[in-house]
Design an enzyme around this catalytic site. Structure first.
Site, PDB file in Angstrom:
ATOM      1  N   LYS A  53     -12.503  30.421 134.734  1.00 16.80           N
ATOM      2  CA  LYS A  53     -12.635  31.863 134.126  1.00 16.80           C
ATOM      3  C   LYS A  53     -13.218  32.319 132.903  1.00 16.80           C
ATOM      4  O   LYS A  53     -14.233  32.675 133.006  1.00 16.80           O
ATOM      5  CB  LYS A  53     -11.457  31.947 133.791  1.00 16.80           C
ATOM      6  CG  LYS A  53     -10.091  32.186 134.555  1.00 16.80           C
ATOM      7  CD  LYS A  53      -8.502  32.623 134.095  1.00 16.80           C
ATOM      8  CE  LYS A  53      -7.491  32.329 135.454  1.00 16.80           C
ATOM      9  NZ  LYS A  53      -6.307  32.235 134.699  1.00 16.80           N
ATOM     10  N   GLN A  97      -2.657  32.404 130.194  1.00 14.22           N
ATOM     11  CA  GLN A  97      -1.578  32.395 131.404  1.00 14.22           C
ATOM     12  C   GLN A  97      -0.717  31.700 131.733  1.00 14.22           C
ATOM     13  O   GLN A  97       0.457  30.625 130.918  1.00 14.22           O
ATOM     14  CB  GLN A  97      -2.940  30.362 131.398  1.00 14.22           C
ATOM     15  CG  GLN A  97      -3.021  29.735 132.474  1.00 14.22           C
ATOM     16  CD  GLN A  97      -3.431  29.987 133.730  1.00 14.22           C
ATOM     17  OE1 GLN A  97      -4.482  31.273 133.179  1.00 14.22           O
ATOM     18  NE2 GLN A  97      -2.553  30.024 135.060  1.00 14.22           N
ATOM     19  N   ASP A 120      -3.462  40.973 134.088  1.00 16.11           N
ATOM     20  CA  ASP A 120      -3.058  40.577 135.078  1.00 16.11           C
ATOM     21  C   ASP A 120      -2.022  41.712 135.582  1.00 16.11           C
ATOM     22  O   ASP A 120      -1.675  41.377 137.294  1.00 16.11           O
ATOM     23  CB  ASP A 120      -2.184  39.565 134.181  1.00 16.11           C
ATOM     24  CG  ASP A 120      -2.696  38.215 133.973  1.00 16.11           C
ATOM     25  OD1 ASP A 120      -3.627  38.259 135.249  1.00 16.11           O
ATOM     26  OD2 ASP A 120      -2.180  37.223 133.646  1.00 16.11           O
TER      27      ASP A 120
END
Ligand code: GUN
Length: 292
Positions: A53, A97, A120
């Site tokens: 990422k 995460q 997200d």
């Protein structure tokens, strides 16, 4: 058009598109989108994702901020970091995460993120927006699936879509997105009766169960579009491991009209969509149009 849906090349063109819009945003508004990724603990798979990422964020011209915390980190400390990132004007996207260590209340952390910095799409506000069709930010993997399906099939109105799996991260949001595209959507799960027959009715079959090679060619309607979200590492028999999806590719490929491989299908789209979402949020927060 090829039968195999090439997620790797689709993701590369999406990243190129994001990069050119980031360049316009910099030039036009003086804004450089910033993405903060928070990793708690040392899960090897999560470390790989976070590294990728960070690399791809920089490659599209955005700023990348990585926060790595020990697996002993407490709730208050993590909440404190989220508060700090929420009030940092150079941060437009925050991703924590998952999974988080067991001492941490995952839901509380996700819902502490400013919904306009949630990249997200896991914050309750964004889940709610998606469920009423008022799209804020859509979870990355489902968004990647939808982009590929629309690219292959165009108008999805009236198509029969079957989603195998009902997770909050993939199954439910992908079903909502397909519903918004006017598909007839069936969500199946471990208690579904006649699962094979349900799948055999699908024009679009999305597999997101986390069971290696569960869905075989027999489950697939001839000509159907098969999207395999599974990423499972299995024993290859020679002391090595092999990456496979939730679909038994060899048998399904023989029947499907279009199919995503694993690896190289849905996987690469997730980070590309994360960058897309970060650009959207940078524009939303600054109240400027997303560049054309
Ligand atoms: N862990 C596995 N997939 C995801 C994802 O899409 N977002 C976050 N935050 N964590 C993950």
């Amino acid at each position: 058009m090829s039968k195999i849906i090439d997620g790797k090349s689709f993701a590369a063109s999406l990243r190129a598109e994001v990069a050119s819009k980031v360049a316009v945003l910099k030039e036009r508004d003086g804004i450089v989108p910033g993405l903060a990724v928070v990793l708690v603990g040392e899960d090897p798979a999560s470390q790989v994702y976070v590294r990728n990422k960070g690399k791809q964020t920089v490659e599209v011209g955005m700023q990348s901020f990585e926060h790595k915390l020990p697996d002993t980190t407490g709730q208050d400390e993590l909440m404190g970091l989220i508060d700090q990132l929420n009030s940092d004007d150079s941060v437009h996207g925050i991703l924590v995460q998952l999974p988080l260590p067991s001492q941490i209340d995952e839901k509380a952390v996700i819902n502490r993120i400013n919904p306009d910095k949630d990249v997200d799409g896991f914050h309750l506000t964004n889940v709610g927006r998606l469920s009423i069709g008022d799209n804020g930010i859509v979870p990355c993997t489902p968004l990647g699936c939808l982009m590929m399906i629309k690219d292959q099939l165009g108008d999805l109105s009236g198509k029969h879509a079957v989603v195998v799996g009902r997770s909050n991260i993939v199954g439910k949001p992908v079903a909502n997105l397909l519903l918004q595209e006017n598909c007839t959507v069936v969500i199946t799960h471990s208690r579904t009766k006649n699962l094979v027959e349900e799948c055999q009715r699908a024009d679009i079959l999305v597999a997101a169960v986390g069971r290696p090679e569960m869905i075989t060619g027999e489950w697939v309607k001839p000509g159907a579009t098969v999207i395999d979200v599974g990423i499972n590492r299995i024993d290859a028999g020679d002391g090595k491991t092999r990456l496979v999806g939730d679909v038994d590719y060899a048998s399904a490929e023989a029947v499907a009209g279009k199919i995503t491989p694993v690896p190289g299908g849905v996987g690469p789209m997730t980070i590309a969509c994360l960058l897309h979402n970060t650009l959207q949020q940078a524009c939303r927060i600054n109240n400027v149009e997303v560049p054309e």
